[in-house]
Write a protein that holds these residues in place. Sequence first.
Motif, PDB file in Angstrom:
ATOM      1  N   ALA A 100      -3.807   9.818   0.212  1.00 15.55           N
ATOM      2  CA  ALA A 100      -3.614   7.880   0.162  1.00 15.55           C
ATOM      3  C   ALA A 100      -4.309   7.456   1.065  1.00 15.55           C
ATOM      4  N   GLU A 101      -3.900   7.562   2.763  1.00 14.48           N
ATOM      5  CA  GLU A 101      -4.624   7.666   3.406  1.00 14.48           C
ATOM      6  C   GLU A 101      -6.339   7.324   3.404  1.00 14.48           C
ATOM      7  N   ALA A 102      -6.826   7.901   2.556  1.00 19.21           N
ATOM      8  CA  ALA A 102      -7.766   7.889   3.373  1.00 19.21           C
ATOM      9  C   ALA A 102      -8.694   6.948   1.764  1.00 19.21           C
ATOM     10  N   ARG A 103      -8.116   6.808   0.519  1.00 24.52           N
ATOM     11  CA  ARG A 103      -8.139   5.756   0.204  1.00 24.52           C
ATOM     12  C   ARG A 103      -7.924   4.226   0.844  1.00 24.52           C
ATOM     13  N   ILE A 104      -6.903   4.146   1.114  1.00 23.60           N
ATOM     14  CA  ILE A 104      -6.728   2.899   1.992  1.00 23.60           C
ATOM     15  C   ILE A 104      -7.175   1.867   2.586  1.00 23.60           C
ATOM     16  N   LEU A 105      -7.500   3.562   3.583  1.00 21.96           N
ATOM     17  CA  LEU A 105      -8.502   2.963   4.967  1.00 21.96           C
ATOM     18  C   LEU A 105      -9.953   2.828   4.150  1.00 21.96           C
ATOM     19  N   GLY A 106     -10.337   3.485   3.375  1.00 27.44           N
ATOM     20  CA  GLY A 106     -11.243   3.172   2.393  1.00 27.44           C
ATOM     21  C   GLY A 106     -11.921   1.356   2.486  1.00 27.44           C
ATOM     22  N   ALA A 107     -10.397   1.008   1.496  1.00 27.79           N
ATOM     23  CA  ALA A 107     -10.362   0.009   1.349  1.00 27.79           C
ATOM     24  C   ALA A 107     -10.481  -0.891   2.341  1.00 27.79           C
ATOM     25  N   HIS A 108      -9.650  -0.776   3.153  1.00 27.14           N
ATOM     26  CA  HIS A 108     -10.244  -0.952   4.745  1.00 27.14           C
ATOM     27  C   HIS A 108     -11.390  -1.743   5.064  1.00 27.14           C
ATOM     28  N   LEU A 109     -12.237  -0.678   5.293  1.00 27.40           N
ATOM     29  CA  LEU A 109     -13.657  -0.473   5.920  1.00 27.40           C
ATOM     30  C   LEU A 109     -14.439  -1.656   4.988  1.00 27.40           C
ATOM     31  N   GLU A 110     -13.960  -1.791   3.785  1.00 29.41           N
ATOM     32  CA  GLU A 110     -14.713  -2.478   2.674  1.00 29.41           C
ATOM     33  C   GLU A 110     -14.576  -3.725   2.898  1.00 29.41           C
ATOM     34  N   LEU A 111     -13.431  -4.357   3.748  1.00 27.90           N
ATOM     35  CA  LEU A 111     -13.112  -5.882   4.094  1.00 27.90           C
ATOM     36  C   LEU A 111     -13.710  -6.019   5.889  1.00 27.90           C
ATOM     37  N   LEU A 112     -13.890  -4.946   6.114  1.00 25.25           N
ATOM     38  CA  LEU A 112     -14.635  -5.012   7.773  1.00 25.25           C
ATOM     39  C   LEU A 112     -15.834  -5.186   7.434  1.00 25.25           C
ATOM     40  N   ARG A 113     -16.728  -4.768   6.687  1.00 23.83           N
ATOM     41  CA  ARG A 113     -18.163  -4.465   6.524  1.00 23.83           C
ATOM     42  C   ARG A 113     -18.377  -5.947   5.805  1.00 23.83           C
ATOM     43  N   ARG A 114     -16.988  -6.666   4.956  1.00 21.66           N
ATOM     44  CA  ARG A 114     -17.419  -7.750   4.419  1.00 21.66           C
ATOM     45  C   ARG A 114     -17.421  -8.728   6.065  1.00 21.66           C
ATOM     46  N   GLU A 115     -17.043  -8.581   6.682  1.00 29.08           N
ATOM     47  CA  GLU A 115     -16.132  -9.351   8.164  1.00 29.08           C
ATOM     48  C   GLU A 115     -17.558  -9.370   8.701  1.00 29.08           C
ATOM     49  N   ARG A 116     -18.381  -8.191   8.615  1.00 33.67           N
ATOM     50  CA  ARG A 116     -19.409  -7.412   9.576  1.00 33.67           C
ATOM     51  C   ARG A 116     -20.625  -8.907   9.048  1.00 33.67           C
ATOM     52  N   ALA A 117     -20.435  -9.033   7.827  1.00 28.38           N
ATOM     53  CA  ALA A 117     -21.592  -8.806   6.866  1.00 28.38           C
ATOM     54  C   ALA A 117     -21.749 -11.055   7.165  1.00 28.38           C
ATOM     55  N   GLN A 154       0.811  -1.284  -0.353  1.00 24.67           N
ATOM     56  CA  GLN A 154      -0.333  -0.165  -0.515  1.00 24.67           C
ATOM     57  C   GLN A 154       1.061   1.230  -0.022  1.00 24.67           C
ATOM     58  N   ASP A 155       1.783   1.506   0.770  1.00 32.05           N
ATOM     59  CA  ASP A 155       2.619   2.169   0.586  1.00 32.05           C
ATOM     60  C   ASP A 155       4.147   2.574  -0.932  1.00 32.05           C
ATOM     61  N   ALA A 156       3.830   1.623  -1.811  1.00 32.33           N
ATOM     62  CA  ALA A 156       3.768   2.286  -2.878  1.00 32.33           C
ATOM     63  C   ALA A 156       2.977   2.185  -3.915  1.00 32.33           C
ATOM     64  N   GLN A 157       2.239   1.932  -3.566  1.00 33.49           N
ATOM     65  CA  GLN A 157       1.319   2.554  -4.228  1.00 33.49           C
ATOM     66  C   GLN A 157       0.609   3.945  -3.644  1.00 33.49           C
ATOM     67  N   ALA A 158       0.845   4.368  -3.096  1.00 34.73           N
ATOM     68  CA  ALA A 158       0.835   5.870  -2.151  1.00 34.73           C
ATOM     69  C   ALA A 158       1.436   6.402  -2.457  1.00 34.73           C
ATOM     70  N   ARG A 159       2.844   6.276  -2.665  1.00 32.50           N
ATOM     71  CA  ARG A 159       4.145   7.098  -3.252  1.00 32.50           C
ATOM     72  C   ARG A 159       3.769   7.398  -4.231  1.00 32.50           C
TER      73      ARG A 159
END
Length: 276
Positions: free
Chosen positions: A85-102, A72-77
Amino acid sequence: MEHSIQQIARAAGTTSRTLRHYDRIGLVRPSRVGVNGYRYYDDRALVRLQRVLLLRELGLGLEAIGEVLRAQDAQARGGEPPAVAEARILGAHLELLRRERARVDAQIGSVERTIAALDRAGRAAPGEDHAEENLMSENMFDGFDHTRYREEVERRWGADAYARSDRWWRGLGEQGRAEWRARMERLGRDWIAAAGSGADPESAEGQDLARRHVEWLRGVPGTPASEAGGDLAGYVLGLAEMYAADDRFAANYGGAEGARFVRDALRVYVERELRG
């Protein structure tokens, strides 16, 4: 704005020791270290710590988390502002959490339905139609998805390995899968018992368990353990190291100490039987 390591540890529900360990292995660096040796963390360090804790909650070991963060750091560079970049990466984590919650919600629902069915069966009078209600409904196993580690398996051993193993697993049928799980659980219990008794990895007990473990691995299609000409020794050694390094696998052997016992016994077995 900066915060001391003690403040961050309390806020995150962790310990200063854990944060120092994250610093040593490069997961979360403090923004600065004072002349007194105290570590201080700014907002960017807090965001990174949140990412680490999220990935831990998703079941990743520290080594795997490091790989994810580096990618992720490589992508953010690529030219994005750090905050974007951090907001975009956390957005991906948020989607994983939503899937896990489901997934967890689906598990809760399936268990609640099973409890309700068992309760109805327990209260039913003899001869009533639902006294022997069939529990094997289409949604009894909602949320219990054996494919949840598909991406990790494909990354480690390739898409073909996953596809072949998946076909084998689905082809076992209900009884075959239950028998395979029971064999795995017996092996895990025996490993835990041997480690707890203080057995030597080189002892007859340790080496018999290692032999059983390798035989178990040979029974899973799509892996080097099952293929003629495959690097069985390298595969077993790689798994042994992963058991000890990854908390998810170590839990199957009673924790870190048990996993190290498994690793050491498999190392000896490989040298004596597969490379000797």
